[in-house]
Write an enzyme that holds these catalytic residues in place. Structure first.
Site, mmCIF file in Angstrom:
data_model
loop_
_atom_site.group_PDB
_atom_site.id
_atom_site.type_symbol
_atom_site.label_atom_id
_atom_site.label_comp_id
_atom_site.label_asym_id
_atom_site.label_seq_id
_atom_site.Cartn_x
_atom_site.Cartn_y
_atom_site.Cartn_z
ATOM 1 N N ASP A 219 0.844 -1.201 0.000
ATOM 2 C CA ASP A 219 0.000 0.000 0.000
ATOM 3 C C ASP A 219 0.879 1.251 0.000
ATOM 4 O O ASP A 219 2.109 1.161 0.080
ATOM 5 C CB ASP A 219 -0.981 -0.029 1.195
ATOM 6 C CG ASP A 219 -0.277 0.070 2.550
ATOM 7 O OD1 ASP A 219 0.585 0.952 2.717
ATOM 8 O OD2 ASP A 219 -0.589 -0.750 3.447
ATOM 9 N N HIS B 153 8.258 -5.690 -1.397
ATOM 10 C CA HIS B 153 7.314 -6.572 -2.090
ATOM 11 C C HIS B 153 6.537 -5.842 -3.197
ATOM 12 O O HIS B 153 5.501 -6.329 -3.644
ATOM 13 C CB HIS B 153 6.348 -7.220 -1.087
ATOM 14 C CG HIS B 153 7.030 -8.226 -0.191
ATOM 15 N ND1 HIS B 153 6.467 -8.719 0.960
ATOM 16 C CD2 HIS B 153 8.240 -8.833 -0.302
ATOM 17 C CE1 HIS B 153 7.304 -9.584 1.534
ATOM 18 N NE2 HIS B 153 8.388 -9.664 0.795
ATOM 19 N N ASN C 72 4.541 -5.517 18.302
ATOM 20 C CA ASN C 72 3.582 -6.509 17.791
ATOM 21 C C ASN C 72 2.799 -7.056 18.983
ATOM 22 O O ASN C 72 3.413 -7.441 19.974
ATOM 23 C CB ASN C 72 4.346 -7.654 17.098
ATOM 24 C CG ASN C 72 3.470 -8.459 16.176
ATOM 25 O OD1 ASN C 72 2.363 -8.845 16.543
ATOM 26 N ND2 ASN C 72 3.961 -8.730 14.981
ATOM 27 N N PRO C 73 1.477 -7.107 18.898
ATOM 28 C CA PRO C 73 0.712 -7.664 20.031
ATOM 29 C C PRO C 73 1.028 -9.145 20.257
ATOM 30 O O PRO C 73 0.767 -9.669 21.327
ATOM 31 C CB PRO C 73 -0.753 -7.489 19.620
ATOM 32 C CG PRO C 73 -0.742 -6.531 18.487
ATOM 33 C CD PRO C 73 0.604 -6.631 17.826
HETATM 34 P P1 OAD Z 1 1.232 -11.017 8.397
HETATM 35 O O1 OAD Z 1 -0.220 -11.043 8.121
HETATM 36 O O2 OAD Z 1 2.012 -12.269 8.244
HETATM 37 O O3 OAD Z 1 1.499 -10.509 9.874
HETATM 38 C C1 OAD Z 1 0.871 -9.393 10.425
HETATM 39 C C2 OAD Z 1 1.469 -9.179 11.802
HETATM 40 O O4 OAD Z 1 0.950 -7.965 12.307
HETATM 41 C C3 OAD Z 1 1.145 -10.276 12.836
HETATM 42 O O5 OAD Z 1 2.331 -10.637 13.509
HETATM 43 C C4 OAD Z 1 0.174 -9.572 13.807
HETATM 44 O O6 OAD Z 1 0.327 -10.030 15.147
HETATM 45 C C5 OAD Z 1 0.609 -8.146 13.665
HETATM 46 N N1 OAD Z 1 -0.425 -7.143 13.942
HETATM 47 C C6 OAD Z 1 -1.751 -7.209 13.723
HETATM 48 N N2 OAD Z 1 -2.342 -6.068 14.067
HETATM 49 C C7 OAD Z 1 -1.355 -5.231 14.504
HETATM 50 C C8 OAD Z 1 -1.324 -3.910 14.985
HETATM 51 N N3 OAD Z 1 -2.420 -3.174 15.078
HETATM 52 N N4 OAD Z 1 -0.122 -3.388 15.335
HETATM 53 C C9 OAD Z 1 1.010 -4.121 15.234
HETATM 54 N N5 OAD Z 1 1.041 -5.377 14.786
HETATM 55 C C10 OAD Z 1 -0.128 -5.934 14.424
HETATM 56 O O7 OAD Z 1 1.838 -9.840 7.502
HETATM 57 P P2 OAD Z 1 3.344 -9.637 7.027
HETATM 58 O O8 OAD Z 1 4.305 -10.073 8.079
HETATM 59 O O9 OAD Z 1 3.457 -8.258 6.539
HETATM 60 O O10 OAD Z 1 3.861 -10.991 0.886
HETATM 61 O O11 OAD Z 1 3.420 -10.621 5.822
HETATM 62 C C11 OAD Z 1 4.575 -10.675 5.058
HETATM 63 C C12 OAD Z 1 4.247 -10.959 3.641
HETATM 64 O O12 OAD Z 1 3.495 -12.159 3.537
HETATM 65 C C13 OAD Z 1 3.375 -9.933 2.939
HETATM 66 O O13 OAD Z 1 4.111 -8.830 2.453
HETATM 67 C C14 OAD Z 1 2.793 -10.725 1.825
HETATM 68 C C15 OAD Z 1 2.416 -11.964 2.580
HETATM 69 O O14 OAD Z 1 2.250 -13.118 1.830
HETATM 70 C C16 OAD Z 1 3.625 -11.084 -0.401
HETATM 71 O O15 OAD Z 1 2.520 -10.930 -0.869
HETATM 72 C C17 OAD Z 1 4.849 -11.360 -1.203
#
Ligand code: OAD
Length: 259
Positions: A89, A106, A224-225
């Protein structure tokens, strides 16, 4: 202060953008192999574009939250700063992080690129953006197409292959020029602080960059929660949502560095 910030979907969660692996995350309801691979695109490009059109529209209607704003403030106050986001985004950019201080590892959901040649166009919104080619030059006039028309399946104006979203799918290489920017930043010195916010750190390179950035006794803060694969390497854990935690962390860092 030399600062590295690594972010993931959790940072945009409070702006109403779903995460991937969370409770209502995309990968809880959809199979990534059917939506986020080159094979899926080859099999059913219309389905993929339908999904990306919906996601683009959701992002257009979203606004940066206090976490994005705090990171932009930190970028402004740090001597050396790099944000590496896995988010496709544009909320970090809209909060004010300049392009030269940010790597979208990404890709960018508002880029549409050819699946065969190197033609690419970036347009966030029918009213505000221009069509750009791969050299960054604006070509021709801004399109008069509506967002709806812009976001649907189309063919390359040069080679007639199908156009695809400018994001990294499973099984694809990370963009080498963006990788190089991260490596250059890490090679030119250790950081005082590394912040990793809103990511499950599923990919090894995120953990690797966080550890390399915080070598030589730098602080490694996880926001991270929930626990993640990075947790055991962090020197400080902040188990709060990013929009609550980051404004305070940034305020403290700015005050500390001003002493
Ligand atoms: P994830 O969906 O794997 O992880 C989201 C993280 O955010 C989790 O650890 C949650 O605990 C945390 N979380 C949720 N709400 C939150 C908040 N309000 N404040 C802080 N943390 C919070 O997302 P990513 O780690 O970004 O890749 O995923 C990595 C990649 O996997 C993405 O870029 C995408 C996906 O497949 C591709 O599409 C290549």
């Amino acid at each position: 202060m030399r600062v590295l910030v690594l972010t993931g979907a959790g940072v945009s969660a409070e702006s109403g953008i779903p995460t991937f692996r969370g409770k209502d995350g995309y990968w809880r309801n959809f199979d990534p192999a059917k939506l986020a691979t080159p094979e899926a695109f080859a099999r059913d490009p219309q389905l993929i574009w339908d999904w990306y059109r919906e996601r683009r529209e959701r992002i257009r209607n979203a606004r940066p939250n206090a976490a994005h704003e705090a990171i932009a403030r930190l970028a402004q106050h740090s001597k050396d700063f790099l944000l590496v986001t896995q988010n496709v985004d544009d909320l970090h950019a809209r909060a004010g992080v300049p392009a030269q201080k940010m790597v979208q590892i990404h890709g960018n959901i508002f880029v549409t690129r050819c699946s065969r040649c190197d033609w690419r166009a970036e347009r966030r919104d029918a009213k505000t953006s221009n069509i750009r080619d791969h050299t960054g030059l604006v070509r021709g006039r801004p399109s008069t197409a509506t967002n709806e028309e812009h976001d649907r399946l189309s063919t390359c104006p040069h080679c007639t292959a199908l156009m695809r979203p400018g994001v990294v799918w499973f099984g694809e290489q990370l963009p080498w020029n963006e990788l190089e920017r991260v490596e250059n930043f890490l090679d030119s010195g250790a950081c005082d602080v590394v912040i990793v916010a809103g990511t499950t750190a599923t990919f090894g390179y995120i953990i690797d960059w966080a550890i390399r950035g915080s070598r030589d006794a730098g602080e490694l803060i996880e926001v991270n929660p929930e626990e993640t694969q990075l947790t055991r390497f962090a020197t400080r854990l902040v188990r709060k949502p990013a929009a609550t935690a980051l404004p305070q962390i940034v305020e403290d860092l700015i005050n500390r560095s001003a002493l």
